[in-house]
Design a protein around this motif. Structure first.
Motif, PDB file in Angstrom:
ATOM      1  N   ASN A   1       0.825  -1.213   0.000  1.00 39.81           N
ATOM      2  CA  ASN A   1       0.000   0.000   0.000  1.00 39.81           C
ATOM      3  C   ASN A   1       0.862   1.267   0.000  1.00 39.81           C
ATOM      4  OD1 ASN A   1      -2.429  -1.442   0.015  1.00 39.81           O
ATOM      5  ND2 ASN A   1      -2.416  -1.619   2.261  1.00 39.81           N
ATOM      6  N   GLU A   2       1.963   1.238   0.744  1.00 43.16           N
ATOM      7  CA  GLU A   2       2.844   2.407   0.768  1.00 43.16           C
ATOM      8  C   GLU A   2       3.518   2.620  -0.581  1.00 43.16           C
ATOM      9  OE1 GLU A   2       4.085   2.225   5.513  1.00 43.16           O
ATOM     10  OE2 GLU A   2       5.459   1.497   3.962  1.00 43.16           O
ATOM     11  N   VAL A   3       3.880   1.540  -1.240  1.00 42.41           N
ATOM     12  CA  VAL A   3       4.494   1.680  -2.567  1.00 42.41           C
ATOM     13  C   VAL A   3       3.488   2.218  -3.569  1.00 42.41           C
ATOM     14  CG1 VAL A   3       5.509   0.390  -4.479  1.00 42.41           C
ATOM     15  CG2 VAL A   3       6.238  -0.071  -2.143  1.00 42.41           C
ATOM     16  N   ARG A   4       2.250   1.740  -3.518  1.00 42.78           N
ATOM     17  CA  ARG A   4       1.228   2.250  -4.445  1.00 42.78           C
ATOM     18  C   ARG A   4       0.887   3.703  -4.149  1.00 42.78           C
ATOM     19  NH1 ARG A   4      -0.852  -3.254  -4.258  1.00 42.78           N
ATOM     20  NH2 ARG A   4      -2.041  -2.773  -2.361  1.00 42.78           N
ATOM     21  N   ALA A   5       1.042   4.121  -2.887  1.00 44.93           N
ATOM     22  CA  ALA A   5       0.776   5.520  -2.550  1.00 44.93           C
ATOM     23  C   ALA A   5       1.821   6.472  -3.123  1.00 44.93           C
ATOM     24  CB  ALA A   5       0.704   5.684  -1.028  1.00 44.93           C
ATOM     25  N   LEU A   6       3.018   5.968  -3.431  1.00 42.80           N
ATOM     26  CA  LEU A   6       4.055   6.825  -4.022  1.00 42.80           C
ATOM     27  C   LEU A   6       3.692   7.300  -5.418  1.00 42.80           C
ATOM     28  CD1 LEU A   6       7.272   4.826  -2.999  1.00 42.80           C
ATOM     29  CD2 LEU A   6       6.253   6.779  -1.822  1.00 42.80           C
ATOM     30  N   ALA A   7       2.777   6.614  -6.085  1.00 43.43           N
ATOM     31  CA  ALA A   7       2.467   6.939  -7.482  1.00 43.43           C
ATOM     32  C   ALA A   7       1.840   8.313  -7.625  1.00 43.43           C
ATOM     33  CB  ALA A   7       1.542   5.875  -8.071  1.00 43.43           C
ATOM     34  N   SER A   8       1.083   8.756  -6.635  1.00 40.69           N
ATOM     35  CA  SER A   8       0.389  10.044  -6.734  1.00 40.69           C
ATOM     36  C   SER A   8       1.189  11.200  -6.164  1.00 40.69           C
ATOM     37  CB  SER A   8      -0.960   9.956  -6.008  1.00 40.69           C
ATOM     38  OG  SER A   8      -0.769   9.607  -4.645  1.00 40.69           O
ATOM     39  N   ASN A   9       2.352  10.933  -5.584  1.00 41.58           N
ATOM     40  CA  ASN A   9       3.193  11.978  -5.019  1.00 41.58           C
ATOM     41  C   ASN A   9       4.093  12.534  -6.109  1.00 41.58           C
ATOM     42  OD1 ASN A   9       5.345  13.378  -3.586  1.00 41.58           O
ATOM     43  ND2 ASN A   9       4.522  12.420  -1.742  1.00 41.58           N
ATOM     44  N   LYS A  10       4.095  13.852  -6.252  1.00 45.92           N
ATOM     45  CA  LYS A  10       4.880  14.468  -7.323  1.00 45.92           C
ATOM     46  C   LYS A  10       6.376  14.305  -7.112  1.00 45.92           C
ATOM     47  CE  LYS A  10       1.462  17.949  -8.633  1.00 45.92           C
ATOM     48  NZ  LYS A  10       1.200  19.404  -8.834  1.00 45.92           N
ATOM     49  N   ALA A  11       6.827  14.197  -5.875  1.00 45.63           N
ATOM     50  CA  ALA A  11       8.255  14.042  -5.597  1.00 45.63           C
ATOM     51  C   ALA A  11       8.710  12.601  -5.718  1.00 45.63           C
ATOM     52  CB  ALA A  11       8.580  14.582  -4.200  1.00 45.63           C
ATOM     53  N   SER A  12       7.898  11.666  -5.271  1.00 42.34           N
ATOM     54  CA  SER A  12       8.317  10.265  -5.233  1.00 42.34           C
ATOM     55  C   SER A  12       7.925   9.473  -6.469  1.00 42.34           C
ATOM     56  CB  SER A  12       7.706   9.586  -4.009  1.00 42.34           C
ATOM     57  OG  SER A  12       6.290   9.688  -4.038  1.00 42.34           O
ATOM     58  N   SER A  13       6.964   9.953  -7.252  1.00 45.09           N
ATOM     59  CA  SER A  13       6.549   9.193  -8.438  1.00 45.09           C
ATOM     60  C   SER A  13       7.681   9.038  -9.456  1.00 45.09           C
ATOM     61  CB  SER A  13       5.331   9.854  -9.079  1.00 45.09           C
ATOM     62  OG  SER A  13       4.892   9.126 -10.197  1.00 45.09           O
ATOM     63  N   PRO A  14       8.473  10.085  -9.763  1.00 50.19           N
ATOM     64  CA  PRO A  14       9.612   9.859 -10.679  1.00 50.19           C
ATOM     65  C   PRO A  14      10.635   8.879 -10.134  1.00 50.19           C
ATOM     66  CG  PRO A  14       9.091  12.197 -10.527  1.00 50.19           C
ATOM     67  CD  PRO A  14       8.312  11.520  -9.468  1.00 50.19           C
TER      68      PRO A  14
END
Length: 802
Positions: free
Chosen positions: A297-310
Motif C-alpha cells: 500500500n505504501e508503494v502504491r501511494a508513491l504513485a500520486s506523489n509528485k516528488a516520489s513518483s519519478p
C-alpha cells in the motif's frame, strides 16, 4: 501591594483574619516548579534548535562577497570564450587555473556552509564543472558524513546532484586506468577513488531511502544517484535530474560548463553495461531496502506523489533491468495489484479490472508511472494489461486528455494482430479524434509502430485518410497541408487556393512568427510528426505524402522550407531510406530557379545545404548554373552567402572540368588537433594544387604521392613555398589547381571560354602576361629548389665512396 498579587476585575472582600503568605525557601520553590532548573541566580543557556536553513552555520559576509566575485569572473570567461585571443607557446588556461586554485583554497573547510547558502550554492555548482578529477574527489570526500542532511536541504541538494553528474566522467576514466597524479602525504591519508566515493555515498543514504524518496529535495538526489549507478538506462533521459521549476531557474543563471576550452576531460560517453558490477549490486540493495521498508500500500501511494513518483519510475526500470520484476512480491507486482502473482499461479486466469490502475490511467501524475509499467513489463504481462485495460475501450481512451498518452505508449509494443484490431475497433472514431478532440498522438504512434513492424501499413494509411477526410481524388493533393495543420480539406483549400487558381500569382510575403493559437493555418508540431512517420513507411504507402508534396506549388514548398516546424518534413523527404532516389531527384529539380529564394532564410538555407549534399555531380552543376544570374543577390544575402561559397560559382564559370572533379571527390575530413606538425591545415580544394598541372592530374587519374624516403627538409620547403605557388596559380578565384597559362590555353582553344568571367576577359593583355610570367618563374624556382638537395646529397654520397 506587590505586582505579583494584583488582579484585574471586581474586588473581593478581605477576610476577617488576614492570611499571611508563608515563606518558602527559594531552593524548594524552584525545585517544585522545575526539577531540572537551578536557582534564580544561575542562568542556563537556551537550548539551540538546529536551524534548517543553515544547519552548518552561516557564511561570513566577506567570504560570500569573494565568491560573488568568483561567479562574476566565471560568467565573463564563459561569455567571452569565443572572442579570446592567446599568444603561441603560452598556456591560455594558466590564469584561469590559478584563479580556480585560489578559489578552492578559500573554499577549503567551508564546503558544507557554502553548499547550504542560497547564493554560494549556485556558485559551487558552476565551479564543479571546472574541477579536475582530483579536486572533484577532494570535494566529494569533504562532504562525507553529511550527505543525508545535505540531501534534504533546499540548496545543498542541487550541489550534490551536480557532483553526481560531474563524477560520471571521472568514473569512466578510472575504469580505463586514467588516474591523476597525486603526491602522497602520510599526514592527510589516502584519497578514495570516485567509484568508492559514490559507493560510500550510496551506503550513507541507504538506511533512510524510504524517507528520502518522499522528500521534495532529497528525491532528486536519489534520482541522480540511480542515474550514476545505472548509466546505460538513463543516459538519454535528461528530464530525470531536475524538476521543471529547477531547470527553468538554472537556465536563468547562465551557462554551467567548464571555463577551460578543452573541457578538462569531461567525457559524455556511457560506460559499458558490465563495467562496474559493484554499482549493480548497490542498485539491487536499494531495491531490496525499499521493498523491505515499505509494504504494498505504501508503494502504491508513491504513485500520486509528485516528488516520489519519478523515483518509483526509475526504481521499476532498474528492477526490470536487473530481472527482479517478473517474480511474486516485486515492486512492479505491487503496483500492478498482484497481476504477476496471479499469472504465476494460473496463467489462463483472466484478472479482474482494478480501480487503482484505472486511476493511474487518468491521473496527471500517476499516468507517467503507468507508461513506465507498460513499456518495461514482461511480454505476457503486457498482453494481460492490453486485454483487460485497453481492449474495448480504445475510443474513450484515445480522446481522454491524459489516457491518450498511455495508449500511445502501449501502441509502441502492440503486435501485428493488435494493430489490426485497433484499426477495426476505432474505424468510426478517427475523424472525431482529429477534428473534435485534437489527440493526434495515438495516430502518430500507430503509424510508427506499423512502420517499425513493416506490417499493417495499408490499413493504417486508410485510417489516416479517414481521420483527415481525404476520400476524394482532389483532396489527396491537399494531404500535406491538411495533416500539417490538422484541418479538413475544405479548410485548407482556402490557404492553398491562391496558387492553385493563378499560376502567375505573386509569391507570399514572409510571415512573422506568431503563436499557433492566433493563426489556425500555422503548422502544428503534431502534424509534422505525423507526416514524418508516414514518410518512413514503405514505398507504396508513403505515396500519400509524396504525391501531395509533388502537387503543391513551388511557393508553398518554399514557405514550408522557411518554417521551423514544417521544414522538418522536407528533411525526412531527403533523408528517409524509404523515399526513392528518383523522387528525391525530382524534388530537387522542381526547385531549380528558386534556390536563391530558398537559401535566403535562416531555416531555408539549411534545407538548401541538405539538397546540395544529397544531389549528385550532374544535378549539382544544374543547381549551380541556375544560381549564376543571382550571384550578386546571394553575396548580399546574410544567409545565402554561405551557400554561395559552397558552390564556388567562379570556378564553375572559368574551369568547369576542374569544378566537376572537385565535386565528385569525397569531402576531406578535417584532421585532428596535433596531427599536422610541419604544415598548416588546408582546405580540400587547395590541397589539389600540389599536383603538377598536367592533363592527367586535372582529370584526377593520377595523384602525386609523397615518397617514403623524402627528407623532412623537403616537406618543410613544400609547406613554406608551396602556399605561395598556389596563390600565384589560383588567379582570381583562388580555388583552382591549374596555372594561369593552363587556363589561358583552354580558353583560347574554345573549350571553356564561353563560361569565362567577364571581368577577367577585360584585363589588359600585358597584365595577364606579367602574371603568367611571374607564375611560371616561381614554378621553375620551386622545382629547382626541390631538386637541389637531392642532387647534392647524391654527389656527396658518391664522393664518400671514392
Amino acid at each position: 501591594m506587590p505586582q505579583a498579587f494584583r488582579q484585574r476585575g471586581k474586588k473581593k472582600k478581605a477576610p476577617l483574619v488576614e492570611e499571611l503568605p508563608q515563606h518558602v525557601p527559594e531552593e524548594e520553590r524552584w525545585a517544585e516548579e522545575d526539577p531540572d532548573a537551578g536557582p534564580s541566580w544561575i542562568v542556563s543557556p537556551p537550548k539551540e534548535a538546529v536551524n534548517s536553513e543553515a544547519p552548518f552555520g552561516y557564511v561570513d559576509a566577506d567570504v560570500k562577497a569573494y565568491f560573488r566575485t568568483v561567479d562574476t569572473q566565471f560568467r565573463e570567461w564563459l561569455e567571452n570564450d569565443s572572442e579570446r585571443e592567446t599568444e603561441e607557446d603560452v598556456d591560455p588556461h594558466e590564469d584561469r587555473r590559478m584563479f580556480l586554485i585560489a578559489a578552492l583554497h578559500e573554499m577549503s573547510g567551508k564546503e558544507r556552509e557554502l553548499s547550504t547558502d542560497p547564493d554560494c550554492s549556485a556558485i559551487l555548482e558552476r565551479m564543479v564543472y571546472s574541477m579536475d578529477d582530483f579536486v572533484l574527489r577532494v570535494f566529494m570526500d569533504s562532504l562525507t558524513g553529511s550527505y543525508g542532511q545535505l540531501a534534504k536541504h533546499r540548496f545543498a541538494s542541487h550541489v550534490i546532484q551536480t557532483l553526481l553528474t560531474a563524477s560520471t566522467g571521472t568514473i569512466i576514466r578510472e575504469f580505463r586506468g586514467i588516474h591523476p597524479k597525486v603526491e602522497n602525504d602520510d599526514n592527510k591519508g589516502e584519497l578514495r577513488t570516485a567509484t568508492q566515493l559514490i559507493l560510500d555515498l550510496a551506503e550513507e543514504l541507504l538506511p533512510s531511502v524510504n524517507t528520502l524518496v518522499l522528500d521534495p529535495f532529497a528525491s532528486h538526489v536519489v534520482r541522480a544517484l540511480f542515474a550514476v549507478l545505472c548509466p546505460e538506462l538513463f543516459a538519454s533521459d535528461t528530464s530525470i535530474m531536475r524538476s521543471k521549476k529547477s531547470a527553468a531557474w538554472k537556465a536563468k543563471q547562465g551557462e554551467f560548463r567548464s571555463v577551460f576550452a578543452d573541457g578538462e576531460g569531461k567525457s559524455k560517453s556511457v560506460p559499458p553495461r558490465a563495467s562496474f558490477p559493484e554499482f549493480r549490486v548497490m542498485a539491487r540493495r536499494f531495491i531490496e531496502t525499499i521493498r523491505d521498508a515499505m509494504n504494498a500500500n505504501e508503494v502504491r501511494a508513491l504513485a500520486s506523489n509528485k516528488a516520489s513518483s519519478p523515483v518509483l519510475q526509475m526504481v521499476i526500470r532498474v528492477e526490470a533491468d536487473l530481472e527482479m520484476s517478473d517474480r511474486s512480491g516485486s515492486l512492479m507486482d505491487w503496483v500492478l495489484v498482484g497481476l504477476i502473482t496471479l499469472y504465476q499461479r494460473d496463467s489462463s486466469e483472466v484478472p479482474e479490472e482494478s480501480d487503482y490502475l484505472n486511476t493511474l490511467l487518468r491521473d496527471t501524475t500517476s499516468s507517467h508511472l503507468l507508461e513506465t509499467l507498460v513499456s518495461f513489463c514482461p511480454p505476457h504481462i503486457f498482453t494481460l494489461l492490453w486485454s483487460v485495460y485497453f481492449k474495448g475501450k480504445l475510443a474513450r481512451l484515445a480522446v481522454h486528455p491524459v489516457a491518450n498518452f498511455v495508449l500511445a505508449k502501449a501502441l509502441e509494443r502492440a503486435s501485428v494482430d493488435q494493430l489490426e484490431a485497433v484499426v477495426r475497433e476505432m474505424s468510426g472514431s478517427w475523424k472525431k479524434i482529429r477534428s473534435k478532440w485534437m489527440r493526434p498522438g495515438v495516430i502518430r504512434a500507430l503509424i510508427e509502430r506499423a512502420g517499425s513492424q513493416r506490417a499493417a501499413e495499408t490499413v493504417v494509411c486508410e485510417a489516416v485518410r479517414t481521420a483527415f477526410e481525404l476520400s476524394a481524388p482532389d483532396d489527396l493533393r491537399l494531404a500535406v497541408p491538411c495533416m500539417l495543420r490538422l484541418q479538413a480539406p475544405e479548410v485548407c483549400t482556402a490557404y492553398v487556393g491562391l496558387y492553385l487558381q493563378a499560376d502567375n500569382a505573386e509569391p507570399p510575403k514572409k510571415r512573422h512568427r506568431r503563436d499557433a493559437g492566433e493563426d489556425p493555418f500555422e503548422p502544428k508540431v503534431a502534424g509534422a510528426l505525423i507526416l514524418q512517420s508516414l514518410l518512413n513507411l514503405s514505398d507504396p504507402c508513403n505515396s500519400l505524402v509524396l504525391d501531395s508534396l509533388q502537387a503543391l506549388p513551388v511557393d508553398d514548398v518554399i514557405a514550408m522550407a522557411h518554417h521551423a516546424t514544417a521544414s522538418r518534413v522536407l528533411d525526412v523527404v531527403l533523408d528517409s531510406p524509404t523515399v526513392s532516389l528518383k523522387y528525391k531527384r525530382t524534388f530537387m529539380q522542381r526547385l531549380l530557379g528558386h534556390y536563391h529564394r530558398l537559401v535566403d532564410d535562416r531555416i531555408g538555407s539549411r534545407i538548401g545545404d541538405r539538397c546540395w549534399a544529397t544531389a549528385d555531380t550532374f544535378l549539382k552543376e544544374k543547381i549551380a548554373r541556375s544560381l549564376v544570374p543571382h550571384d550578386m543577390d546571394l553575396a548580399a544575402s546574410f544567409y545565402g552567402k554561405f551557400f554561395a561559397r559552397r558552390l564556388n560559382l567562379h570556378l564553375l564559370q572559368r574551369r568547369p572540368t576542374e569544378w566537376r572533379n572537385m565535386q565528385s571527390k569525397p569531402v576531406a575530413v578535417a584532421p585532428k588537433a596535433g596531427a599536422l606538425l610541419l604544415t598548416k591545415p588546408q582546405t580540400a580544394t587547395l590541397s589539389q594544387v600540389d599536383a603538377p598541372t598536367s592533363s592527367k592530374d586535372v582529370s584526377g587519374t593520377e595523384k602525386r604521392k609523397r615518397r617514403h624516403g623524402e627528407d623532412e627538409i623537403d616537406a618543410l620547403f613544400d609547406s613554406a613555398l608551396g602556399r605561395k605557388v598556389k596563390r600565384a596559380a589560383l588567379g582570381v578565384d583562388g580555388e583552382s589547381g591549374e596555372g594561369p597559362d593552363e587556363g589561358a590555353k583552354k580558353d583560347r582553344n574554345g573549350g571553356d571560354a564561353r563560361n569565362a568571367d567577364v571581368a577577367s576577359r577585360r584585363e589588359p593583355k600585358g597584365k595577364r602576361k606579367r602574371e603568367e610570367d611571374r607564375g611560371g618563374t616561381v614554378v621553375d624556382v620551386l622545382s629547382a629548389i626541390r631538386a637541389a638537395p637531392r642532387t647534392e646529397e647524391k654527389m656527396k654520397m658518391k664522393k664518400r665512396k671514392f
